[in-house]
Design an enzyme around this catalytic site. Structure first.
Site: not given
Length: 289
Positions: A46, A271
């Site tokens: 990811s 993230h």
């Protein structure tokens, strides 16, 4: 990472098919398709797919959260390359060899002899490492916010997992990339810092005060293992941690490259945001020519 893959399932609920045809990197002024342009294959999890950033790559699997702003796409756009992007949220090193989701091919199947460049980031999901550092350490901090509950519970376990499982798995992956793409220059990026080395920033990131250094040390060990695997297999290690100091999830909006758990500007937290993806791309692009 693995936790992110679960988030994606909640918001996605559908699966699209991969367009495996080589593409140009997208941008304001796309370069015309040309089979003579060098081919870049982008692999990974990811952090590599750009989960949480938009827009998504056309016709890509929604569960993979493959963004046009991930660092492989940005490098391809900057250097005028053909790009095959098979990065996918939640991927482990196993998913380089096996189908991660129905209709999603093993990532290494995208490699071909004419591949000129490979970009990837992988290893953070192996042994559920980042799921533990973010999810479990945050959960434990709820009952002991000023202590070190994650250190007390996990101790040396993450370090042993990295040494015994993650490092050999990343080294094998880099070796097998070389076997499938023998002429490619391979860039494996380490992970940017999630949080500062010695301070916390609850509630933005819910790690306990005494676990700040522990989480940082585990992440440092992961990056050291990835770098060692790269040296062993002749790949180029890209140190994103050093350049991310001051841009962690605890940094203010406009400075941070990692979105925090609370107050994030993206749907997927902890993230890299667009600025973080571009920073990784900027470390790689000058080495391509």
């Amino acid at each position: 990472m693995s936790a992110v893959a679960a988030l994606v399932v909640i918001v996605a609920g559908a699966l699209w098919m991969i367009d495996a045809t080589p593409r140009e990197g997208r941008g304001p002024a796309p370069i015309a398709q040309s089979p003579t342009k060098p081919l870049l294959v982008h692999l990974g999890d990811s952090y590599a797919s750009g989960a949480g950033t938009s827009p998504l790559v056309d016709d890509s699997p929604l569960l993979c959260q493959r963004s046009q702003e991930n660092f492989g796409e940005v490098v391809g756009r900057a250097r005028g390359l053909r790009v095959v992007d098979v990065s996918c949220a939640g991927a482990t090193t196993d998913d380089l060899y096996t189908s991660q989701y129905d209709g999603v091919d093993p990532q290494l199947s995208a490699l071909r002899p004419e591949t000129a460049y490979v970009t990837l980031m992988i290893g953070g999901n192996d042994s559920a490492l980042f799921t533990t550092l973010v999810g479990e350490c945050t959960r434990l901090a709820q009952d002991d916010p000023t202590g070190s509950p994650c250190l007390q519970k996990l101790g040396n376990e993450p370090f042993a997992e990295i040494a015994d499982r993650t490092m050999p798995a990343v080294a094998k992956a880099l070796h097998d990339i070389r076997e499938r793409a023998p002429h490619a220059k391979v860039f494996v990026a380490g992970y940017p810092w999630l949080t500062p080395e010695k301070t916390t920033c609850r509630p933005a990131v819910g790690i306990a005060d005494g676990d700040a250094e522990y989480v940082h040390r585990v992440q440092a060990r992961l990056n050291t293992a990835i770098a060692a695997a790269a040296r062993l297999e002749g790949a180029t290690y890209v140190d994103t941690a050093a350049r991310s100091v001051g841009h962690e999830a605890c940094s203010p909006r406009g400075m941070r490259w990692i979105e925090p758990q609370i107050g994030a500007d993206t749907a997927i937290v902890m993230h890299p945001n667009v600025a973080g993806q571009r920073a990784i791309a900027e470390a790689i692009a000058p080495q391509i020519g």
